[in-house]
Enzyme design. Structure first.
Site, PDB file in Angstrom:
ATOM      1  N   LYS A  90       0.853  -1.184   0.000  1.00  0.00           N
ATOM      2  CA  LYS A  90       0.000   0.000   0.000  1.00  0.00           C
ATOM      3  C   LYS A  90       0.886   1.229   0.000  1.00  0.00           C
ATOM      4  O   LYS A  90       1.819   1.326   0.798  1.00  0.00           O
ATOM      5  CB  LYS A  90      -0.882   0.005   1.270  1.00  0.00           C
ATOM      6  CG  LYS A  90      -1.824   1.185   1.337  1.00  0.00           C
ATOM      7  CD  LYS A  90      -3.110   0.922   0.593  1.00  0.00           C
ATOM      8  CE  LYS A  90      -3.887   2.165   0.257  1.00  0.00           C
ATOM      9  NZ  LYS A  90      -3.431   2.849  -0.996  1.00  0.00           N
ATOM     10  N   GLN A 111       7.238   3.799   3.913  1.00  0.00           N
ATOM     11  CA  GLN A 111       5.823   3.396   3.952  1.00  0.00           C
ATOM     12  C   GLN A 111       5.617   2.134   4.802  1.00  0.00           C
ATOM     13  O   GLN A 111       4.586   1.970   5.443  1.00  0.00           O
ATOM     14  CB  GLN A 111       5.336   3.164   2.513  1.00  0.00           C
ATOM     15  CG  GLN A 111       3.830   3.284   2.334  1.00  0.00           C
ATOM     16  CD  GLN A 111       3.344   4.719   2.203  1.00  0.00           C
ATOM     17  OE1 GLN A 111       3.944   5.519   1.516  1.00  0.00           O
ATOM     18  NE2 GLN A 111       2.251   5.039   2.870  1.00  0.00           N
ATOM     19  N   LYS A 114       5.393   3.425   8.422  1.00  0.00           N
ATOM     20  CA  LYS A 114       4.216   4.283   8.554  1.00  0.00           C
ATOM     21  C   LYS A 114       2.945   3.438   8.583  1.00  0.00           C
ATOM     22  O   LYS A 114       2.078   3.620   9.441  1.00  0.00           O
ATOM     23  CB  LYS A 114       4.173   5.242   7.366  1.00  0.00           C
ATOM     24  CG  LYS A 114       3.020   6.233   7.391  1.00  0.00           C
ATOM     25  CD  LYS A 114       2.796   6.887   6.033  1.00  0.00           C
ATOM     26  CE  LYS A 114       4.029   7.593   5.509  1.00  0.00           C
ATOM     27  NZ  LYS A 114       3.704   8.460   4.333  1.00  0.00           N
ATOM     28  N   LYS A 126       5.376   1.738  -3.065  1.00  0.00           N
ATOM     29  CA  LYS A 126       5.323   3.101  -3.626  1.00  0.00           C
ATOM     30  C   LYS A 126       5.615   3.011  -5.114  1.00  0.00           C
ATOM     31  O   LYS A 126       6.291   2.080  -5.558  1.00  0.00           O
ATOM     32  CB  LYS A 126       6.392   3.987  -2.961  1.00  0.00           C
ATOM     33  CG  LYS A 126       6.145   5.468  -3.122  1.00  0.00           C
ATOM     34  CD  LYS A 126       5.168   5.971  -2.084  1.00  0.00           C
ATOM     35  CE  LYS A 126       4.782   7.417  -2.277  1.00  0.00           C
ATOM     36  NZ  LYS A 126       4.063   7.929  -1.089  1.00  0.00           N
ATOM     37  N   GLY A 165      -2.669   8.262  -4.362  1.00  0.00           N
ATOM     38  CA  GLY A 165      -2.003   9.467  -4.850  1.00  0.00           C
ATOM     39  C   GLY A 165      -0.777   9.836  -4.038  1.00  0.00           C
ATOM     40  O   GLY A 165      -0.513   9.277  -2.973  1.00  0.00           O
ATOM     41  N   ASP A 166      -0.024  10.771  -4.567  1.00  0.00           N
ATOM     42  CA  ASP A 166       1.098  11.415  -3.879  1.00  0.00           C
ATOM     43  C   ASP A 166       1.355  12.688  -4.696  1.00  0.00           C
ATOM     44  O   ASP A 166       0.432  13.169  -5.375  1.00  0.00           O
ATOM     45  CB  ASP A 166       2.333  10.482  -3.853  1.00  0.00           C
ATOM     46  CG  ASP A 166       3.420  10.969  -2.886  1.00  0.00           C
ATOM     47  OD1 ASP A 166       3.307  10.716  -1.678  1.00  0.00           O
ATOM     48  OD2 ASP A 166       4.391  11.624  -3.331  1.00  0.00           O
ATOM     49  N   THR A 209      -4.722  13.488   5.114  1.00  0.00           N
ATOM     50  CA  THR A 209      -3.314  13.645   5.510  1.00  0.00           C
ATOM     51  C   THR A 209      -3.135  14.940   6.303  1.00  0.00           C
ATOM     52  O   THR A 209      -2.525  14.954   7.379  1.00  0.00           O
ATOM     53  CB  THR A 209      -2.390  13.614   4.280  1.00  0.00           C
ATOM     54  OG1 THR A 209      -2.730  12.484   3.489  1.00  0.00           O
ATOM     55  CG2 THR A 209      -0.938  13.519   4.695  1.00  0.00           C
ATOM     56  N   ASN A 240      -2.174  19.022  -1.778  1.00  0.00           N
ATOM     57  CA  ASN A 240      -3.202  18.329  -1.004  1.00  0.00           C
ATOM     58  C   ASN A 240      -2.923  18.363   0.499  1.00  0.00           C
ATOM     59  O   ASN A 240      -3.804  18.711   1.295  1.00  0.00           O
ATOM     60  CB  ASN A 240      -3.326  16.874  -1.497  1.00  0.00           C
ATOM     61  CG  ASN A 240      -4.273  16.066  -0.648  1.00  0.00           C
ATOM     62  OD1 ASN A 240      -3.837  15.368   0.276  1.00  0.00           O
ATOM     63  ND2 ASN A 240      -5.558  16.185  -0.898  1.00  0.00           N
TER      64      ASN A 240
HETATM   65  P1  NDP Z   1       0.766  17.804  -4.252  1.00  0.00           P
HETATM   66  O1  NDP Z   1       1.256  17.448  -5.587  1.00  0.00           O
HETATM   67  O2  NDP Z   1      -0.689  17.976  -4.020  1.00  0.00           O
HETATM   68  O3  NDP Z   1       1.479  19.124  -3.725  1.00  0.00           O
HETATM   69  C1  NDP Z   1       2.867  19.200  -3.601  1.00  0.00           C
HETATM   70  C2  NDP Z   1       3.222  20.612  -3.185  1.00  0.00           C
HETATM   71  O4  NDP Z   1       4.601  20.676  -2.865  1.00  0.00           O
HETATM   72  C3  NDP Z   1       3.006  21.630  -4.287  1.00  0.00           C
HETATM   73  O5  NDP Z   1       2.712  22.868  -3.719  1.00  0.00           O
HETATM   74  C4  NDP Z   1       4.357  21.643  -4.981  1.00  0.00           C
HETATM   75  O6  NDP Z   1       4.615  22.832  -5.701  1.00  0.00           O
HETATM   76  C5  NDP Z   1       5.293  21.487  -3.814  1.00  0.00           C
HETATM   77  N1  NDP Z   1       6.491  20.777  -4.276  1.00  0.00           N
HETATM   78  C6  NDP Z   1       6.543  19.547  -4.769  1.00  0.00           C
HETATM   79  N2  NDP Z   1       7.780  19.209  -5.141  1.00  0.00           N
HETATM   80  C7  NDP Z   1       8.530  20.264  -4.884  1.00  0.00           C
HETATM   81  C8  NDP Z   1       9.879  20.527  -5.045  1.00  0.00           C
HETATM   82  N3  NDP Z   1      10.726  19.636  -5.561  1.00  0.00           N
HETATM   83  N4  NDP Z   1      10.325  21.735  -4.649  1.00  0.00           N
HETATM   84  C9  NDP Z   1       9.474  22.648  -4.121  1.00  0.00           C
HETATM   85  N5  NDP Z   1       8.160  22.430  -3.948  1.00  0.00           N
HETATM   86  C10 NDP Z   1       7.689  21.272  -4.318  1.00  0.00           C
HETATM   87  O7  NDP Z   1       1.354  16.671  -3.269  1.00  0.00           O
HETATM   88  P2  NDP Z   1       0.883  16.269  -1.805  1.00  0.00           P
HETATM   89  O8  NDP Z   1       0.396  17.459  -1.072  1.00  0.00           O
HETATM   90  O9  NDP Z   1       0.012  15.092  -1.922  1.00  0.00           O
HETATM   91  O10 NDP Z   1       2.272  15.763  -1.174  1.00  0.00           O
HETATM   92  C11 NDP Z   1       3.124  16.624  -0.430  1.00  0.00           C
HETATM   93  C12 NDP Z   1       4.049  15.781   0.427  1.00  0.00           C
HETATM   94  O11 NDP Z   1       3.266  14.993   1.335  1.00  0.00           O
HETATM   95  C13 NDP Z   1       4.915  14.774  -0.320  1.00  0.00           C
HETATM   96  O12 NDP Z   1       6.129  14.616   0.379  1.00  0.00           O
HETATM   97  C14 NDP Z   1       4.122  13.480  -0.211  1.00  0.00           C
HETATM   98  O13 NDP Z   1       4.932  12.357  -0.361  1.00  0.00           O
HETATM   99  C15 NDP Z   1       3.587  13.613   1.194  1.00  0.00           C
HETATM  100  N6  NDP Z   1       2.404  12.830   1.548  1.00  0.00           N
HETATM  101  C16 NDP Z   1       1.259  12.893   0.805  1.00  0.00           C
HETATM  102  C17 NDP Z   1       0.140  12.173   1.203  1.00  0.00           C
HETATM  103  C18 NDP Z   1      -1.156  12.260   0.478  1.00  0.00           C
HETATM  104  O14 NDP Z   1      -2.125  11.645   0.939  1.00  0.00           O
HETATM  105  N7  NDP Z   1      -1.264  13.008  -0.602  1.00  0.00           N
HETATM  106  C19 NDP Z   1       0.186  11.281   2.369  1.00  0.00           C
HETATM  107  C20 NDP Z   1       1.403  11.356   3.113  1.00  0.00           C
HETATM  108  C21 NDP Z   1       2.476  12.085   2.696  1.00  0.00           C
HETATM  109  P3  NDP Z   1       4.439  22.839  -7.296  1.00  0.00           P
HETATM  110  O15 NDP Z   1       2.968  22.700  -7.540  1.00  0.00           O
HETATM  111  O16 NDP Z   1       4.993  24.135  -7.727  1.00  0.00           O
HETATM  112  O17 NDP Z   1       5.224  21.676  -7.805  1.00  0.00           O
HETATM  113  O1  2IT Z   2       2.972   8.908   1.489  1.00  0.00           O
HETATM  114  C1  2IT Z   2       1.824   8.457   1.689  1.00  0.00           C
HETATM  115  O2  2IT Z   2       1.530   7.887   2.745  1.00  0.00           O
HETATM  116  C2  2IT Z   2       0.826   8.637   0.636  1.00  0.00           C
HETATM  117  N1  2IT Z   2       1.129   9.256  -0.380  1.00  0.00           N
HETATM  118  C3  2IT Z   2      -0.548   8.048   0.789  1.00  0.00           C
HETATM  119  C4  2IT Z   2      -0.537   6.590   0.443  1.00  0.00           C
HETATM  120  C5  2IT Z   2      -1.885   5.921   0.386  1.00  0.00           C
HETATM  121  O3  2IT Z   2      -1.887   4.738   0.026  1.00  0.00           O
HETATM  122  O4  2IT Z   2      -2.909   6.537   0.690  1.00  0.00           O
END
Ligand code: NDP
Ligand code: 2IT
Length: 444
Positions: A90, A111, A114, A126, A165-166, A209, A240
């Protein structure tokens, strides 16, 4: 040489040029020393750590797709099925040009722990691609997602491996991938999470999240004689995780004053207008300059800089290694009380150590952002029983998961003589369940 050091050297040697993977392994192995050293011979004989650090399966594939002008492009696709000791693989899919094997392996490795911390039966995996969704038309996104799934489908399934997603993968991409999976397999099953609400998605998964991050932060502060209410919060990212962290922080009476994307950042001393942020990022898919243009109180700055703003709580929610030692020093100088990671591995090892040495409460992503995958597991449960729970039911379960995680990692840190070291507590608590399951299942 201790078994832990031996295995770290083995990982570096076997996985050259994958610095993020080495970093993630180092952080975990270092904090497991106290557990491993006590039973070193037993773990060594079973090569438990070598097995833990080696993915069960690594899938690499070609993703060809055609753009709107008729030009063909080729991207790399990845799925790392890291560990299935406690449940089906997952973990999310990341679409970002920086994606490579080492990054997906670091994410898959984290992961495992976590997912164990959520208390739910999910293993670690992943995937993703070096595809850049920025500036692509809707049709191009669909073409890419369909091509990606045309290869991935044979490796996944509701009881085998359940992606989500991520970065760069949200509801739109999950929808296109789900449609293609169903079409090829002719099976309607919960093979992905983060699905739309009309076709098997769970209420509150979109928020999970960010909301979960705040539930954990709230409990952390409460149990340390403080209160989230009234706190100034600095957030990085505008995706997100960041959006729903900001939303929940406001609901809990805190004041988030920053957000950022890869080109710049916003300082809004009156507090971020979350509805405007959603409009700019979720609806228009635009840059933060549009937020600043629409809001008088907001300052826009190019580059990076959110950690320079004085705050009580810092929540890195963008990407790996975005909070460096100099940032940690600035946060400490400004009196930060707590740093909780919404992103995966956003804080470098040196910055983490500096924060811990300066008595900042620090909770790493494996614990603090587990609400997303935890709620994904709740989506899997709803899909299995072919029912949908209300928002309130899911949200209450999410909150309970996060409160339990806090107490679990706090207890583990205390039990192993490292009170207040929530990084060690999380790694140890996550590891022990997986290690026991691996041991029980023999050499596989
Ligand atoms: P999104 O794609 O929705 O948003 C990512 C954000 O971070 C955007 O604002 C983006 O800016 C910025 N960003 C991404 N890469 C870079 C970079 N290299 N340098 C600077 N800014 C950056 O992703 P999420 O919000 O889903 O994910 C954010 C973090 O949270 C990640 O580390 C992800 O692995 C983690 N995560 C996500 C989960 C989920 O459920 N979605 C769960 C647990 C962890 P821009 O749009 O300009 O690229
Ligand atoms: O980093 C993470 O935990 C996620 N991007 C969510 C993974 C998931 O299966 O919901």
């Amino acid at each position: 040489m201790s078994y832990v050091d031996e295995v770290y050297n083995y990982v570096v040697e076997k996985n050259p040029a994958q610095p993020e993977f080495h970093q993630a392994v180092k952080e975990v192995l270092d904090s497991l020393r106290v557990v491993i050293d006590a039973n070193e011979e037993e773990y060594r004989k079973d090569a438990l750590l070598e097995r833990l650090c080696t993915p069960e399966r690594q899938i690499l594939f070609r993703v060809p797709w055609v753009d709107d002008k008729g030009q063909v492009h080729v991207n790399n696709g990845f799925r790392i099925q890291f560990n299935s000791a406690i449940g089906p693989y997952k973990g999310g899919l990341r679409f970002h040009p920086s994606v490579n094997l080492g990054i997906i392996k670091f994410l898959g490795f984290e992961q495992i722990f976590k997912n164990s911390l959520t208390g739910l039966p999910i293993g670690g995996g992943k995937g993703g691609s070096d595809f850049d969704p920025k500036g692509k038309s809707d049709r191009e996104i669909m073409a890419f997602c369909q091509s990606f799934m045309t290869e991935l489908f044979r490796h996944i399934g509701a009881d085998t491996d359940v992606p989500a997603g991520d970065i760069g993968v949200g509801g739109r991409e999950i929808g296109y991938m789900y449609g293609q999976y169903k079409r090829i397999r002719d099976t309607y099953e919960g093979v992905l999470t983060g699905k739309g609400l009309t076709y098997g998605g769970s209420l509150a998964r979109t928020q999970a999240t960010g909301y979960g991050l705040l539930y954990l932060t709230e409990e952390l502060l409460k149990c340390n004689g403080s209160d989230i209410k009234g706190k100034t919060v600095v957030v990085s990212g505008a995706g997100n995780v960041a959006i729903y962290a900001i939303e929940k922080a406001q609901q809990l009476g805190a004041k988030p004053v920053t957000c950022s994307d890869s080109t710049g950042w916003i300082y809004d001393p009156e507090g971020i207008d979350v509805e405007l942020l959603k409009e700019v990022k979720e609806v228009k898919r635009a840059r933060l300059t549009e937020y600043a243009a629409a809001r008088k109180s907001a300052e826009y700055h190019e580059g990076r800089g959110v950690w320079s703003i004085k705050c009580d709580v810092a929540l890195p929610c963008a990407t790996q290694n975005e909070l460096h030692l100099e940032d940690a020093k600035q946060l400490v100088a400004n009196g930060v009380q707590a740093v909780c990671e919404g992103a995966n591995m956003p804080t470098t090892i040196e910055a983490t150590e500096y924060l811990q040495q300066n008595n900042v409460m620090f909770v790493g992503g494996k614990a603090a952002n587990a609400g997303g995958v935890g709620t994904s597991a709740l989506e899997m449960s709803q899909n299995s029983e072919r029912l949908s729970w209300t928002f309130e039911e899911v949200d209450a379960k999410l909150k309970q998961i996060m409160v339990n995680i806090y107490h679990n990692i706090d207890d583990a840190a205390k039990k192993y003589g490292m009170e207040g070291n929530y990084v060690a507590g999380a790694n140890i608590a996550g590891f022990l369940k997986v290690a026991e399951a691996m041991k029980a299942q023999g050499i596989v």
